[in-house]
Enzyme design. Sequence first.
Site, mmCIF file in Angstrom:
data_model
loop_
_atom_site.group_PDB
_atom_site.id
_atom_site.type_symbol
_atom_site.label_atom_id
_atom_site.label_comp_id
_atom_site.label_asym_id
_atom_site.label_seq_id
_atom_site.Cartn_x
_atom_site.Cartn_y
_atom_site.Cartn_z
ATOM 1 C CE LYS A 1 39.076 40.878 30.982
ATOM 2 N NZ LYS A 1 39.379 40.980 32.426
ATOM 3 C CB THR B 1 37.083 42.659 34.693
ATOM 4 O OG1 THR B 1 36.937 41.465 33.938
ATOM 5 C CG2 THR B 1 37.348 43.771 33.704
ATOM 6 C CG ASP C 1 40.971 42.170 41.375
ATOM 7 O OD1 ASP C 1 40.452 41.582 42.341
ATOM 8 O OD2 ASP C 1 40.511 42.120 40.224
ATOM 9 N NE ARG D 1 44.789 36.628 35.876
ATOM 10 C CZ ARG D 1 45.590 36.587 36.939
ATOM 11 N NH1 ARG D 1 45.076 36.774 38.157
ATOM 12 N NH2 ARG D 1 46.877 36.390 36.802
ATOM 13 C CB SER E 1 42.568 42.381 37.379
ATOM 14 O OG SER E 1 41.260 42.786 37.705
#
Length: 292
Positions: free
Chosen positions: A81, A49, A215, A67, A218
């Site tokens: 989120k 995240t 990342d 994601r 993410s």
Amino acid sequence: MSEFTLAPTSTSSPPGFSFDLTHRNALLAQSAAANNPTAKLPKALKTGTTIVGLVYSNGIVLGADTRSTNDTTVADKNCDKIHYIAPNIYCCGAGTAADTEKTTETIASQMELLRLNCAAETSRVVTACTLLKRMLFRYQGYISAALVLGGCDVHGPHLYQIYPHGSTGKLPFTTMGSGSLAAMAVFEEGYRDDLEEGEAVELVKRAILAGIWNDLGSGSNVDTCVIRMDGSVEMGRNCVKPNEVGALREKVQRSSVLDMKRGTTAIIGESFRKRSGVGVTLEDVVVTEMET
């Protein structure tokens, strides 16, 4: 002594350190040293995240990617989120999705009851931070919820980072999650104390995009939440879609050669055979009167 009171037993563990798992740990180390293929060693849980938050001149801006992953599989490409805590307080969650959802729901309920008991119009951000840190510390890190809490109250805008073990910090800007290093690099390069709202929102978008591109845990879209001192809140759901491929797919011209027209495959012959001896017919049904 009450009938519900348990009498002390001699089998209770003595106070002090517990060494109950010493034998288990020795067996695990022995299996690892022997390269035993059947040994199942515990593995670290990897979550992904990127969540961020910053304080600007007139409020708070929170941001998160969308994601949701299950190990190396993308479970949800458009996960929300940014969670509600109070009308003037919101919270970004990283870690296990179920833990962040239920933790924020529980604290939101407690904040609502506190407002009703105190006849208060707005909640204080430090109150939400205290409830969250006490709950997480009680479970000693077994609730996998890393949070970025932000909001505005009578004392101004406040931003907190809360770790799963219950430790907290009040900062002008912060990032958490597996993409936090990439997002922090953007914040350290572009953050100022006198940022205007438009500049703050764009900086948050850039930070989340840095986490998305750098990342693997993410990805997908960017969500933002602007909390202002006047009490207004603006949610930017899917405000940036860097992976949108609809326009690209419309430009792709599919060759008509791939379209199989009717009759392309020749039919050599046809035959129809009635099924017999299989299944149930009306003759096999026995009708009985219902008892009344």
